[in-house]
Design a protein around this motif. Sequence first.
Motif, PDB file in Angstrom:
ATOM      1  N   UNK A  14      -3.026  -1.377  -9.676  1.00  0.00           N
ATOM      2  CA  UNK A  14      -3.570  -1.966  -8.451  1.00  0.00           C
ATOM      3  C   UNK A  14      -2.837  -1.477  -7.336  1.00  0.00           C
ATOM      4  N   UNK A  15      -3.828  -1.224  -6.309  1.00  0.00           N
ATOM      5  CA  UNK A  15      -3.509  -0.772  -5.139  1.00  0.00           C
ATOM      6  C   UNK A  15      -3.276  -1.950  -4.210  1.00  0.00           C
ATOM      7  N   UNK A  16      -2.169  -2.381  -3.543  1.00  0.00           N
ATOM      8  CA  UNK A  16      -1.942  -3.430  -2.614  1.00  0.00           C
ATOM      9  C   UNK A  16      -2.720  -2.902  -1.212  1.00  0.00           C
ATOM     10  N   UNK A  17      -3.704  -3.623  -0.667  1.00  0.00           N
ATOM     11  CA  UNK A  17      -4.449  -3.028   0.593  1.00  0.00           C
ATOM     12  C   UNK A  17      -3.862  -3.889   1.724  1.00  0.00           C
ATOM     13  N   UNK A  47       0.544  -0.203  -6.696  1.00  0.00           N
ATOM     14  CA  UNK A  47       0.805   0.986  -5.798  1.00  0.00           C
ATOM     15  C   UNK A  47       1.317   0.365  -4.289  1.00  0.00           C
ATOM     16  N   UNK A  48       2.453   0.341  -4.096  1.00  0.00           N
ATOM     17  CA  UNK A  48       2.815  -0.316  -2.745  1.00  0.00           C
ATOM     18  C   UNK A  48       2.676   0.365  -1.617  1.00  0.00           C
ATOM     19  N   UNK A  77       6.437  -0.863 -10.135  1.00  0.00           N
ATOM     20  CA  UNK A  77       5.814  -0.695  -8.786  1.00  0.00           C
ATOM     21  C   UNK A  77       6.119   0.925  -8.402  1.00  0.00           C
ATOM     22  N   UNK A  78       5.131   1.610  -7.742  1.00  0.00           N
ATOM     23  CA  UNK A  78       5.534   2.715  -7.147  1.00  0.00           C
ATOM     24  C   UNK A  78       5.002   2.786  -5.860  1.00  0.00           C
ATOM     25  N   UNK A  99      10.858   0.469 -10.055  1.00  0.00           N
ATOM     26  CA  UNK A  99      10.225   1.137  -8.954  1.00  0.00           C
ATOM     27  C   UNK A  99      10.137   2.452  -9.197  1.00  0.00           C
ATOM     28  N   UNK A 100       9.143   3.295  -9.280  1.00  0.00           N
ATOM     29  CA  UNK A 100       9.087   4.587  -9.412  1.00  0.00           C
ATOM     30  C   UNK A 100       8.479   5.512  -8.137  1.00  0.00           C
ATOM     31  N   UNK A 101       8.668   6.803  -8.326  1.00  0.00           N
ATOM     32  CA  UNK A 101       8.075   7.393  -6.952  1.00  0.00           C
ATOM     33  C   UNK A 101       6.414   7.722  -7.214  1.00  0.00           C
ATOM     34  N   UNK A 102       6.260   7.854  -8.465  1.00  0.00           N
ATOM     35  CA  UNK A 102       4.757   8.347  -8.450  1.00  0.00           C
ATOM     36  C   UNK A 102       4.070   7.373  -9.612  1.00  0.00           C
TER      37      UNK A 102
END
Lengths: 111, 189
Positions: A14-17, A47-48, A77-78, A99-102
């Motif tokens: 899920x990308x947070x817009x 996706x933050x 999160x990434x 939390x991850x980078x990718x």
Amino acid sequence: MKFAESTNGSVLVVKVLSSRITADIAPSFKEGIINYVNKGSRKIVLDMSEVTFIDSSGLGALIGCIKVIGDDGALVLYGARDAVVSMFKLTRMNKVFPMYASQEEAVSAVS
Amino acid sequence: MLSVTLSMMLTPDATHGSPLKRYDRATGLSEVLSPADAVNELNQRFQFKDDRYFTMIYGIFDIRSQTLKFAQAGHPGPVLIRKGFEPAIIGTGGMPIGLWPSIEFDCFEIPVRRGDRILLYSDGVTECLNEQRLAFGEERLLTFIRDWASLPLEELLEDLLTEIRRWRNGESTDDISLLAIEIAEDRRH
């Protein structure tokens, strides 16, 4: 509150817009994520990358989500930016929300 | 919070059930709990089923050993202002209170000396935005303190508050709280 969703294997991404997760949108943020959970997604990668700021209400919303998801699910999160990372570190939320980078790293961590 | 704390510490009747003291029935004496124990106790007492929580910072100055011990529960780290040094944010962070009963809070301890100042502040200070939606931020806070550290404490606080208000220009809705403590110089000689 808008999200962009996609699936990566069995994991919902899920990308947070919104650029700011603050008191005004925290309730709809939480409602949106819980909707995904109620539809059967218990492993969610957020996706933050668009988020520049999260305040205490935003953290509260995330905590509400993880309490609903429970121990058998995952919310990770990434792509978090520096300001978001520092907020998570101050409150040690990085221990609750890994939390991850990718996206690949985040997805493989919960798969 | 400070006044509540002092009241609880000083009123004998408040000893029983206070999260800040441990009462020993055998001796009738009370032991002052460490900040970490007090915060752990509060976390056990305030467990919310929903996503509510609160942040706090609770510390004890030990004048005799010249140390400040504090527990930080989701609250921004205080600024240590010491003559001859750059002002610095101290603390190790910590989770807020009320999330899960299993959280263990730890204590942070620093040596302090006469003349030291400690500034406590709410996140409304560092997070307040200007017209360009830029946050006041920790760096600006530290720079301001460094530039004006020689002012008397009250003036420093007033000027900092004015600076923050100018920055946010009436736009921000979050509360702004500032509390500064100075360990007075020894004036007995």
